[in-house]
Motif scaffolding. Structure first.
Motif, mmCIF file in Angstrom:
data_model
loop_
_atom_site.group_PDB
_atom_site.id
_atom_site.type_symbol
_atom_site.label_atom_id
_atom_site.label_comp_id
_atom_site.label_asym_id
_atom_site.label_seq_id
_atom_site.Cartn_x
_atom_site.Cartn_y
_atom_site.Cartn_z
ATOM 1 N N SER A 38 0.783 -1.238 0.000
ATOM 2 C CA SER A 38 0.000 0.000 0.000
ATOM 3 C C SER A 38 0.816 1.289 0.000
ATOM 4 O O SER A 38 0.359 2.308 -0.521
ATOM 5 C CB SER A 38 -0.949 0.011 1.209
ATOM 6 N N THR A 41 1.655 3.798 -3.202
ATOM 7 C CA THR A 41 0.513 4.143 -4.045
ATOM 8 C C THR A 41 0.713 5.475 -4.761
ATOM 9 O O THR A 41 0.368 5.614 -5.939
ATOM 10 C CB THR A 41 -0.769 4.225 -3.187
ATOM 11 N N PHE A 66 -2.927 -1.581 -5.375
ATOM 12 C CA PHE A 66 -2.137 -1.452 -4.155
ATOM 13 C C PHE A 66 -3.005 -1.782 -2.946
ATOM 14 O O PHE A 66 -4.124 -1.290 -2.821
ATOM 15 C CB PHE A 66 -1.581 -0.029 -4.014
#
Length: 332
Positions: A38, A41, A66
Motif C-alpha cells: 500500500s 501508491t 495497491f
C-alpha cells in the motif's frame, strides 16, 4: 534523368518497408499491471509517467493495484493478473517464487532485488502532547499506539520487529524484549489491514502515535497533514523487494523493473520520501535521510525465515499467541 530517378526512389522505399518488417517490433499498446503493497501508491504514477517519456516506455500503458502486502501476494498466487510486483517483505515475494510466478533469480542484481528503503518511525501529532520520544514511551499508561495487523500487512511486521530489535539494541534480554512486545500490543488501539489504512486511521484522530514507514510520514507532511515524525535512536531499515512476473509481458516488465533502479527513477523514489538504493543518488539526498546510530537490518533479529517461523507462525508464533490472547484475527 527523371526516368532514372523514379525507379531509384521506388527501390529505396521498398527497401525501407522490407527492413522495417524484418526488424523486431513491439506492440504499441502493451499493458503492464503493477501489483504492490500500500505505501508506494502515490509514487508509482510518477514513476510510470517518467518511464513512458523514455524510448523504452513509449507506448507502454500501466494499470495498478495497491493493498496490504500479504493480501496482494496471495491474490497474485491465486490468479490476480500482474506483470510487476513490489511487496513490503521478502516473504511475500518468495510465495510467488514457490508458485513459479517469479523466477528464483529475482534478487540476482547488485541491489539484491530491493528497489527502495525506508525506516520505521513514530508518526506523532503536532505538539506531541504525550511527549513520546522513545520506545519505552509507547507503553506508558494512557498512550494509544496504531499499527496494522501483522497477519495482513508486511509493514506491520517491520513495525513489530523494529520494536523487538530496538529493545535488543538497547541491551535488553530476549525475555525483556518479548515482554515489551506483549505490552506494545496491549497499547494498540487499531489494527488496520494495511499501512496506508493505518495512516488514515491515525489522521482521523485515533491513537497518540503511529508506527509507520518514514516515506508514509513524509507523504502526510507533504499533503499538509497536522503531523510530524520522529526517528527513534534504534530502528529497523525497511527493504522492499521488486520483480517481474512470468507473464506474457515478461520482457517489457523486466525492462521497466530494470529502469526503476536507474538514477532518474531512484531520484523520483527519493523525492517522494523513499530512501534510494543507488549510492550516488543516496549521497545527493543525504540531508533528507539522516542516519541513525543504532539502525539495524532484519538480519540482526534473525532474517525473515527465522522471524516468520518464530514470531508469525500461524499456530505457534509468538505474535500469533499475543494476538489470539487479545481476540485479534490472525487469519490474514
Amino acid at each position: 534523368m527523371r526516368r532514372s530517378v523514379l525507379p531509384l526512389a521506388l527501390l529505396a522505399a521498398l527497401t525501407a518497408v522490407s527492413l522495417a518488417s524484418a526488424a523486431p517490433t513491439r506492440s504499441r499498446d502493451t499493458n503492464l499491471t503493477i501489483v504492490g503493497y500500500s505505501i508506494p501508491t502515490a509514487v508509482f504514477p510518477k514513476l510510470t509517467a517518467a518511464y513512458q517519456a523514455t524510448p523504452a516506455g513509449n507506448g507502454i500503458k500501466f494499470a495498478s493495484s495497491f493493498a496490504a502486502s500479504e493480501v496482494q501476494s496471495k491474490a497474485v498466487a491465486a490468479g490476480l493478473p500482474a506483470d510487476v510486483v513490489n511487496f513490503s517483505i521478502e516473504t511475500d515475494m518468495n510465495r510467488l517464487v514457490g508458485a513459479k510466478l517469479v523466477d528464483k533469480s529475482w534478487a540476482n542484481n547488485r541491489y539484491h532485488g530491493i528497489v527502495s528503503k525506508s525506516v520505521v518511525v513514530f508518526v506523532l501529532r503536532n505538539g506531541n502532547p504525550k511527549h513520546i520520544r522513545t520506545w519505552d514511551d509507547l507503553v506508558k499508561p494512557g498512550v494509544g499506539v496504531v499499527f496494522p495487523n501483522p497477519f495482513s500487512s508486511g509493514g506491520a511486521r517491520w513495525d513489530v520487529m523494529a520494536a523487538y530489535g530496538a529493545l535488543k539494541r538497547e541491551g535488553k534480554s530476549d525475555k525483556q524484549a518479548l515482554a515489551y512486545l506483549k505490552q506494545l500490543f496491549q497499547h494498540n488501539v487499531s489494527q488496520d489491514t494495511s499501512g496506508r489504512n493505518a495512516l488514515n486511521t491515525f489522521l482521523s484522530g485515533r491513537g497518540d502515535v503511529l508506527l509507520d514507514y518514514e516515506s508514509d510520514a513524509k507523504l502526510a507532511q507533504s499533503q499538509g497533514k497536522p503531523v510530524y515524525y520522529l526517528i527513534p535512536k534504534a530502528t529497523l531499515q525497511i527493504e522492499t523487494p521488486l520483480a517481474a512476473v512470468n507473464s506474457s509481458n515478461k520482457a517489457e516488465a523486466q525492462k521497466f523493473v530494470n529502469w526503476l533502479y536507474t538514477p532518474p527513477a531512484q531520484t523520483i523514489w527519493a523525492e517522494n520520501g523513499f530512501r534510494p538504493v543507488d549510492v550516488n543518488v543516496s549521497r545527493r539526498f543525504a540531508k533528507q535521510f539522516p542516519p541513525r546510530p543504532w539502525l539495524f537490518k532484519i538480519g540482526y533479529v534473525g532474517g525473515w525465515n527465522r522471524v516468520n517461523a518464530r514470531f508469525f507462525d500461524p499456530t505457534n508464533g509468538i505474535v500469533t499467541k499475543i494476538e489470539q490472547s487479545l481476540g485479534v484475527s490472525t487469519g490474514g
